[in-house]
Design a protein around this motif. Structure first.
Motif, PDB file in Angstrom:
ATOM      1  N   VAL A  51      -2.903   0.157   1.834  1.00 18.14           N
ATOM      2  CA  VAL A  51      -4.293   0.525   1.535  1.00 18.14           C
ATOM      3  C   VAL A  51      -5.023  -0.688   0.967  1.00 18.14           C
ATOM      4  N   TRP A  57      -4.199   8.444   3.296  1.00 14.05           N
ATOM      5  CA  TRP A  57      -3.022   8.305   2.445  1.00 14.05           C
ATOM      6  C   TRP A  57      -1.794   8.998   3.022  1.00 14.05           C
ATOM      7  N   PHE A  91      -7.980   4.165  -5.431  1.00 13.88           N
ATOM      8  CA  PHE A  91      -7.821   5.501  -5.995  1.00 13.88           C
ATOM      9  C   PHE A  91      -8.271   5.552  -7.455  1.00 13.88           C
ATOM     10  N   LEU A 137      -3.405  14.311  -3.886  1.00 15.65           N
ATOM     11  CA  LEU A 137      -4.448  13.440  -3.361  1.00 15.65           C
ATOM     12  C   LEU A 137      -5.633  14.318  -3.022  1.00 15.65           C
ATOM     13  N   GLU A 145       5.731   4.735  -1.809  1.00 17.20           N
ATOM     14  CA  GLU A 145       4.397   4.778  -2.402  1.00 17.20           C
ATOM     15  C   GLU A 145       3.862   3.368  -2.673  1.00 17.20           C
ATOM     16  N   ALA A 150      -8.093   4.832   1.993  1.00 17.49           N
ATOM     17  CA  ALA A 150      -7.602   5.781   0.991  1.00 17.49           C
ATOM     18  C   ALA A 150      -7.532   7.200   1.563  1.00 17.49           C
TER      19      ALA A 150
END
Length: 165
Positions: free
Chosen positions: A105, A115, A154, A17, A98, A112
């Motif tokens: 999110v 995360w 993302f 990330l 995830e 974001a």
């Protein structure tokens, strides 16, 4: 940003990330094709179809004595529900976490840029009970939309996934 431990079991975060100038990019643990399949099945799971009685016209949706009639079926397509659950059950714990984090999110619970925090909390939910985590996803209002929004945060998209070229 380097990968770091995200929970008490000291597991390494298996995704990358990076956040630069408010733009986040990610290489998800879960294949994008799988995430898109979840979105597709979730849309089917959430869909309702018009349910008219055999002798009822499409325009005749009100009943003077009873008020407004429900014109949408409440029946859920059991095979789609089972398939969606099976997809969740086939995911590893980190992948399931995830998906939950992407949903959070997407619905605005986390940004974001947060995360790592979202993943840590989602891994806690999955660590407590995989079944309850799956139930949380199955009960998520507008699952397809929030998951899709989470991916979009993302710059991930299902556009072109599954298309025959």
């Amino acid at each position: 940003m380097a990968a770091k431990a995200v929970n008490a079991r000291n597991r390494e975060l298996l995704l990358s990330l990076s956040v630069n100038d408010e733009e986040a990019s990610m290489d998800p643990l879960t294949p994008l094709e799988t995430l898109c399949r979840i979105i597709l099945r979730a849309r089917e799971y959430e869909a309702q179809t018009v349910d008219y009685a055999d002798d009822q016209d499409a325009d005749d949706v009100d009943d003077e004595q009873e008020g407004t009639l429900s014109v949408l079926e409440d029946d859920i397509n059991d095979s789609v529900e089972e398939e969606l659950k099976a997809v969740f059950e086939d995911l590893g714990e980190d992948q399931l976490a995830e998906v939950i984090a992407f949903c959070w999110v997407g619905q605005g619970t986390y940004e974001a840029g947060d995360w790592d925090e979202a993943m840590e909390e989602a891994q806690g939910v999955v660590g407590d009970s995989v079944e309850e985590a799956i139930d949380e996803l199955m009960d998520q209002p507008m699952l397809a939309s929030v998951l899709e929004s989470g991916l979009a945060a993302f710059d991930l998209s299902c556009n072109g996934i599954g298309e025959v070229t």
